[in-house]
Design a protein around this motif. Structure first.
Motif, mmCIF file in Angstrom:
data_model
loop_
_atom_site.group_PDB
_atom_site.id
_atom_site.type_symbol
_atom_site.label_atom_id
_atom_site.label_comp_id
_atom_site.label_asym_id
_atom_site.label_seq_id
_atom_site.Cartn_x
_atom_site.Cartn_y
_atom_site.Cartn_z
ATOM 1 N N HIS A 176 -6.160 -82.059 20.482
ATOM 2 C CA HIS A 176 -7.190 -81.904 19.452
ATOM 3 C C HIS A 176 -8.332 -80.974 19.881
ATOM 4 C CE1 HIS A 176 -5.175 -85.218 17.450
ATOM 5 N NE2 HIS A 176 -5.280 -85.939 18.571
ATOM 6 N N ASN A 177 -8.149 -80.258 21.023
ATOM 7 C CA ASN A 177 -9.252 -79.455 21.558
ATOM 8 C C ASN A 177 -9.099 -77.956 21.332
ATOM 9 O OD1 ASN A 177 -10.476 -81.737 22.497
ATOM 10 N ND2 ASN A 177 -9.952 -81.425 24.657
ATOM 11 N N ALA A 178 -8.153 -77.559 20.536
ATOM 12 C CA ALA A 178 -7.903 -76.127 20.361
ATOM 13 C C ALA A 178 -9.141 -75.387 19.864
ATOM 14 C CB ALA A 178 -6.734 -75.918 19.405
ATOM 15 N N THR A 179 -9.831 -75.967 18.905
ATOM 16 C CA THR A 179 -11.010 -75.282 18.352
ATOM 17 C C THR A 179 -12.242 -75.449 19.239
ATOM 18 O OG1 THR A 179 -11.523 -77.244 17.029
ATOM 19 C CG2 THR A 179 -10.161 -75.545 15.999
ATOM 20 N N ILE A 180 -12.232 -76.479 20.092
ATOM 21 C CA ILE A 180 -13.404 -76.747 20.937
ATOM 22 C C ILE A 180 -13.584 -75.669 22.005
ATOM 23 C CG2 ILE A 180 -14.367 -78.352 22.638
ATOM 24 C CD1 ILE A 180 -14.637 -79.236 19.742
ATOM 25 N N TYR A 181 -12.484 -75.043 22.453
ATOM 26 C CA TYR A 181 -12.585 -74.048 23.514
ATOM 27 C C TYR A 181 -13.507 -72.882 23.142
ATOM 28 C CZ TYR A 181 -8.953 -76.108 26.465
ATOM 29 O OH TYR A 181 -8.250 -76.944 27.292
ATOM 30 N N SER A 182 -13.631 -72.612 21.847
ATOM 31 C CA SER A 182 -14.490 -71.502 21.426
ATOM 32 C C SER A 182 -15.954 -71.739 21.803
ATOM 33 C CB SER A 182 -14.370 -71.288 19.911
ATOM 34 O OG SER A 182 -14.786 -72.447 19.208
ATOM 35 N N ALA A 183 -16.351 -73.007 21.935
ATOM 36 C CA ALA A 183 -17.729 -73.312 22.331
ATOM 37 C C ALA A 183 -18.016 -72.844 23.749
ATOM 38 C CB ALA A 183 -17.994 -74.811 22.208
ATOM 39 N N PHE A 184 -16.981 -72.608 24.535
ATOM 40 C CA PHE A 184 -17.146 -72.194 25.920
ATOM 41 C C PHE A 184 -16.715 -70.740 26.151
ATOM 42 C CE2 PHE A 184 -16.088 -76.786 25.962
ATOM 43 C CZ PHE A 184 -17.316 -77.274 26.394
ATOM 44 N N GLY A 185 -16.486 -70.002 25.075
ATOM 45 C CA GLY A 185 -16.146 -68.597 25.205
ATOM 46 C C GLY A 185 -14.672 -68.298 25.323
ATOM 47 N N PHE A 186 -13.801 -69.300 25.078
ATOM 48 C CA PHE A 186 -12.353 -69.085 25.114
ATOM 49 C C PHE A 186 -11.806 -69.020 23.697
ATOM 50 C CE2 PHE A 186 -13.033 -71.479 29.149
ATOM 51 C CZ PHE A 186 -12.606 -70.494 30.027
ATOM 52 N N SER A 187 -10.584 -68.521 23.603
ATOM 53 C CA SER A 187 -9.830 -68.581 22.348
ATOM 54 C C SER A 187 -8.396 -68.975 22.682
ATOM 55 C CB SER A 187 -9.854 -67.232 21.622
ATOM 56 O OG SER A 187 -9.204 -66.233 22.391
ATOM 57 N N THR A 188 -7.683 -69.510 21.721
ATOM 58 C CA THR A 188 -6.289 -69.920 21.938
ATOM 59 C C THR A 188 -5.515 -69.768 20.637
ATOM 60 O OG1 THR A 188 -4.853 -71.755 22.612
ATOM 61 C CG2 THR A 188 -6.889 -72.328 21.448
ATOM 62 N N ALA A 189 -4.220 -69.507 20.765
ATOM 63 C CA ALA A 189 -3.353 -69.370 19.592
ATOM 64 C C ALA A 189 -2.918 -70.727 19.051
ATOM 65 C CB ALA A 189 -2.130 -68.525 19.945
ATOM 66 N N GLY A 190 -3.393 -71.783 19.679
ATOM 67 C CA GLY A 190 -3.012 -73.125 19.234
ATOM 68 C C GLY A 190 -1.998 -73.751 20.170
ATOM 69 N N LEU A 191 -1.650 -74.966 19.883
ATOM 70 C CA LEU A 191 -0.736 -75.739 20.728
ATOM 71 C C LEU A 191 0.656 -75.108 20.713
ATOM 72 C CD1 LEU A 191 -0.457 -78.296 22.478
ATOM 73 C CD2 LEU A 191 0.253 -79.503 20.391
ATOM 74 N N GLN A 192 1.223 -74.869 21.907
ATOM 75 C CA GLN A 192 2.541 -74.261 22.053
ATOM 76 C C GLN A 192 3.505 -75.292 22.644
ATOM 77 O OE1 GLN A 192 3.050 -70.907 21.082
ATOM 78 N NE2 GLN A 192 0.949 -71.194 20.328
ATOM 79 N N ASN A 193 4.680 -75.443 21.982
ATOM 80 C CA ASN A 193 5.735 -76.336 22.475
ATOM 81 C C ASN A 193 6.891 -75.488 22.990
ATOM 82 O OD1 ASN A 193 4.821 -79.175 21.700
ATOM 83 N ND2 ASN A 193 4.552 -78.069 19.762
ATOM 84 N N TYR A 194 7.460 -75.889 24.134
ATOM 85 C CA TYR A 194 8.526 -75.125 24.769
ATOM 86 C C TYR A 194 9.765 -76.007 24.922
ATOM 87 C CZ TYR A 194 4.469 -72.280 25.986
ATOM 88 O OH TYR A 194 3.310 -71.533 25.932
#
Length: 691
Positions: free
Chosen positions: A413-431
């Protein structure tokens, strides 16, 4: 010839008054009754010439009376070496003594600082009543010490005998400018500067190339070079120290690189190089240092106590020992106090890790829901493996900005929270479990991995990789570990004074086997050490500087702090709040070594290190011609400059410079003689006129 009261010379204009009166008298016509026979008898050419001559003599005598009287009040002085005319002139002198630590060298004449003391005492020995002097030591020119001329010669002798070598950089130009200011208060005619120095080349560096030159023809400069011979042995100097570590931990090696220069003409073989912690030698090695070159030498030792460590690298004694030791300092923190947030499942592997490594940190566990109410500033670092709300992210950001450290593990549930610290992510990835994502490269040069990976030549290759089934690959910040498909497995973000380390996977088995690999404890423990380190390596500066030490933000708000200098002297210093944070001024630093700063409660706050300049150990001296050239570059062309090569003849040179005579008494006598002569001639002229 020099005049002590030159403005009185304006009175010479009054000498024209007798001449004006004489000219006016010539224009006056006087009626005289006489008979033709009487006129013819008295009108003799010789008598007329005699009268005119006496009038001219009277005119000259009257003008000379005024001239000699004015000259007497202007106090003319002439320098002379003739015993019949000479007398001691009241003098004001400044002894500019080079007390840089290179003066501790000994040569055929003995210790050079002792030679300088003897030369200065010789100058003082010929002072008499009415003279005044000051001792100006070059290493103290930039200090807050005040200088003034003194007539207490006993006190001056004590000051000279107590003169010690200083460690601050010296500049002859600064010393001469200070001497010029000292002499401005002098009323004595004779002014002298005595420069006593080993004539080492580094003291002649010009700072104000376009400035006016100093002194004038009324100030004499005497140079007393103190080096009777070149030193026989090579001199080694530690130019600088580079400490490889960025994280200092208990029982972990500290590696330092020393640059050692041999300024001599012969190779130094088997030089002993030692590393000390708090005055105790903890490592030693030897090396050969070629003549005229600089060699890098690495030395390693392991600290076994926490707190502020006073470290130094030192060489064996040689021609100049003061440059054989160079200092650095660092802080090894006590076990950090760490807050761990997450439910039992989220922190299961973390709890097992810290239970097996209790010496790593003092861990306090909290459920995720109390994160918002926990006083984060009470902890050296925080670890989260739970959901983070927006308000939690704001509090964590403020905590890191103030100097805190944090390790944040991914959560679904933290994908959007990383932006508060200057990061970005494409979302949760399953392999796919059969084709899991893996780590592709690692930045082994980063301080976090210092000493972790051994035996591989590839700076990025990893021997084994965890199998990653689920991840939130990160973009932004400094990528420390990369993973399949792009993005960071581990990344760092500097926020204010603190560090944030973000991991793309959660420390649970459902996200892969990362918690079961050998990388897990290495990354967690190192990240915790790296994130919790604050101000661990001290600020470096030069003796003679006036450094201000910026304190960690958690100490903002002012207050007093304990400062312990290299001699062990403790003082309380107030912190000053500035927009950039609180800072402490150490004043003008006069001692090389480690300066330790503690809170009132005794907790290490910061460390700073003072060292000497590296060029003082380069024992290259100016020749006599170069010495004169340097001095003439500082002073005006009219200033007389003389070199006294024989230090035993300094007293004779000083006495000879002060031989002269004031002529005001002679001028008074001359005026009186002229007045007497004027009276005699005037009386004779009146008698002849009556006759």
């Amino acid at each position: 010839m020099t005049f002590l009261n030159p403005l009185v010379l304006l009175g010479l204009a009054t000498a024209s008054i007798p001449l004006l009166l004489h000219l006016l008298n010539l224009r006056k016509l006087r009626s005289v009754d006489f008979s033709t026979l009487q006129f013819l008898k008295e009108l003799q050419k010789t008598k007329i010439r005699r009268l005119k001559l006496k009038q001219i003599i009277l005119l000259i005598l009257r003008m000379l009376i005024i001239i000699f009287a004015v000259l007497a009040f202007s106090r003319p002085v002439v320098k002379t070496s003739l015993p019949a005319l000479g007398a001691h002139i009241k003098s004001s002198i400044v002894i500019v003594a080079d007390n840089s630590f290179s003066m501790e060298v000994s040569d055929a004449g003995g210790n050079r600082l002792n030679q300088a003391r003897a030369a200065a005492l010789s100058v003082i020995s010929v002072l008499k009543d009415g003279d005044e002097a000051a001792l100006l030591t070059l290493s103290d020119v930039q200090s807050e010490r005040s200088y003034s001329l003194s007539r207490n010669f006993s006190l001056l002798r004590e000051e000279i005998n107590g003169m010690k070598a200083g460690y601050a950089p010296v500049s002859l130009e600064d010393g001469l400018r200070k001497a010029q200011k000292i002499l401005q208060s002098s009323v004595n005619l004779n002014k002298e500067i005595y420069i006593i120095t080993d004539a080492q080349q580094n003291i002649f560096v010009r700072k104000q190339h376009d400035s006016l030159r100093m002194f004038d023809e009324k100030t004499a400069v005497f140079v007393v070079p103190i080096h009777t011979s070149d030193i026989a042995d090579a001199n080694l100097t530690i130019d600088s120290i580079n400490v490889a570590n960025r994280i200092f931990s208990l029982d972990k090696p500290v590696e330092a690189e020393a640059l050692i220069r041999n300024s001599g003409k012969n190779e130094a073989k088997g030089v002993s190089i030692g590393l000390t912690f708090d005055g105790q030698r903890v490592a030693q090695r030897s090396a050969d240092i070629p003549a005229g070159s600089v060699r890098s030498v690495n030395i390693v030792a392991t600290p076994h106590k926490s707190g502020i460590i006073q470290a130094a690298i030192e060489l064996e004694p040689d021609a100049l020992e003061a440059d054989n030791k160079r200092y650095f300092g660092f802080i090894i923190a006590d076990k950090p106090r760490v807050a761990l947030f997450g439910n039992s499942e989220q922190i299961k592997f973390l709890s097992l890790l810290f239970s097996a490594n209790a010496e790593v940190a003092n861990i306090e566990k909290f459920p995720a829901e109390v994160l918002g109410g926990t006083a984060l500033q009470n902890y050296d670092a925080i670890i989260t493996a739970c959901d983070i709300t927006v308000s939690d992210a704001v509090r964590i950001h403020a905590y890191i900005s103030g100097g805190g450290g944090s390790l944040i593990f991914a959560n679904e549930h933290n994908a959007t929270i990383y932006s508060a610290f200057g990061f970005s992510t494409a979302g949760l990835q399953n392999y796919d479990q059969n084709q899991p994502a893996q780590i592709t490269s690692i930045d082994k040069k980063h301080p976090l991995f210092e000493g972790v990976f051994k035996g591989t030549t590839d700076a990025n290759r990893l021997a084994e990789s965890p199998k990653i089934i689920k991840a939130l690959p990160l973009n932004g910040g400094q990528v420390l570990i990369s993973m399949t498909g792009g993005g960071a497995f581990l990344a760092e973000q500097r926020i204010g004074e603190g560090r944030l380390l973000a991991c793309a996977v959660a420390p649970i088995a459902s996200w892969g086997n990362f918690p079961l690999t050998g990388m897990f404890p290495a990354i967690v423990v190192r990240s915790l050490s790296y994130a919790s380190v604050r101000e661990s390596f001290g600020k470096q500066f030069i003796v003679g500087d006036q450094p201000s030490i910026t304190l960690p933000k958690r100490y903002s708000g002012g207050g007093n702090f304990k400062v312990i200098d290299p001699s062990g002297t403790e003082s309380l210093r107030p912190a000053v709040d500035l927009p950039s944070g609180s800072s402490i001024s150490l004043g003008t630093v006069s001692q090389p070594g480690v300066y330790r700063i503690y809170s009132i409660e005794g907790k290490p706050v910061a460390v700073a290190t003072a060292n000497t300049t590296d060029n003082e150990g380069n024992l290259i001296y100016a020749s006599q011609d170069d010495l004169l050239s340097h001095i003439h570059g500082f002073v005006s062309p009219q200033t007389p400059v003389e070199i006294i090569t024989d230090t035993k003849a300094v007293a004779e040179g000083a006495a000879r410079a002060r031989i002269g005579s004031e002529l005001w008494k002679a001028c008074i006598i001359a005026a009186l003689l002229c007045a007497i002569a004027e009276m005699i001639v005037a009386r004779a002229s009146r008698a002849e006129s009556v006759a």
